[in-house]
Design a protein around this motif. Structure first.
Motif: not given
Length: 333
Positions: A143, A146-147, A150, A182, A257-258, A261-262, A264, A283, A287
């Motif tokens: 994560i 991922g942050l 992003a 993305r 999670m990574a 987060t990135v 679309s 992913q 989600s």
């Protein structure tokens, strides 16, 4: 009168080593028997767990696939709330494979180069700090990656995407229409950064096990340092590098999670790696699992079964490659 024959004493026969028949039959000490039983039980337990996972996934997946209106393997849609439901894994399979390939193409050469630098080029004072940083990167949660992806990676990808579009856009794979970066390429770069420490650490440990005599023999024949690496180090560590790459590929295939987060996500396959859209198995499960109905969870489990099978096939292929290449490895010299 004949000369007397000289008789010399024959040397006594060498003592034969005694063989403990009980030891030859197997472990005799209590500790050996306990260790043997624990090792054998652990192996059997692992097989039982794998079989139980496969049975569970297959059963729950069959409940969803039997009610699927579309083709589970080729449908470009994921809507489990329709009556009848219509969903498929074509987009997810494509995105998972493409993002993992991009990550491996970027990460494996860089990781092997770093491992060779640490074992054969870097001064001793540099090896410790660099190895410590690599170990630290391997422990960072996904994560956090991922942050970072992003907030830092995505905003700085416009320049790279523009350059690729200007010089390689004619291929269609690197064409860019100016949307948000993305895309699958961004996901692949982020996954490459995540798996880089794993491949580097394992490759470094493998290269450290190269017999010193192999390198000294090559140097004695007049080989340069690069020729020593090419003729002695890399052939010895080829199987280990393949194993390290498979470990990294396993993380890339199952990262959640990574990627969430990135990326679309859209259920559409883009010909260009720079256009936003696509999706991966992990992913999609991460989600949609929280808001899915009971049937929707069975459908997500069905996609997880496909990821499970892909992982088994990848590991089986890696084992086959290692088995074919082991005769070229210095480990058998």
């Amino acid at each position: 009168m004949g000369t007397p024959t000289q008789i010399t004493d024959a040397p006594p026969p060498a003592p034969q080593p005694t063989v403990d028949k009980r030891a030859a039959r197997g472990a005799t000490r209590p500790g050996d028997r306990i260790f043997l039983a624990l090792s054998r039980g652990s192996g059997i337990l692992l097989l039982v767990i794998m079989a139980a996972i496969a049975v569970f996934l297959t059963y729950r997946a069959s409940l969803a696939i039997n009610k699927d209106q579309g083709n589970f393997l080729t449908t470009f849609q994921w809507d489990t709330n329709l009556v009848p439901p219509n969903f498929g894994i074509a987009v997810l399979a494509f995105g998972t494979v493409v993002s993992s390939i991009v990550a491996m193409v970027i990460a494996v050469p860089v990781a092997v180069a770093i491992a060779l630098f640490l074992t054969h080029y870097a001064p001793r004072r540099m090896r410790g700090p660099i190895a410590y940083v690599i170990d630290l990167l391997a422990a960072v949660p996904s994560i956090v990656y991922g942050l970072w992806g992003a907030l830092v990676l995505v905003p700085h990808m416009n320049g790279l995407f523009g350059w690729l579009n200007d010089y390689l856009g004619w291929t269609g794979v690197f064409s860019w229409e100016g949307g948000a970066p993305r895309s699958m390429l961004t996901v692949g770069i982020l996954l490459a950064i995540m798996i880089l420490p794993i491949i580097t650490n394992v490759s470094r440990e493998v290269f450290r096990q190269v017999p010193q005599m192999h390198e000294e023999a090559a140097l004695a024949l007049g080989a340069t340092r690069w020729e020593v690496i090419r003729m002695a180090v890399i052939p010895f560590g080829r199987s280990g590098v393949i194993s390290a790459s498979m470990l990294g590929l396993g993380r890339a295939l199952g990262e959640t999670m990574a990627v969430a987060t990135v990326l679309s996500p859209t259920f559409d396959i883009q010909a260009s790696l720079l256009d936003p859209g696509g999706g991966t198995f992990a992913q999609n499960i991460a989600s949609k699992f929280g808001e899915a109905t009971e049937f929707g969870r069975d459908a997500l489990i069905a996609s997880g079964l496909v990821l499970f099978v892909i992982t088994l096939l990848v590991n089986g292929a890696a084992r086959a490659i290692i088995a074919r290449r082991k005769e070229y490895s210095g480990a058998n010299a």
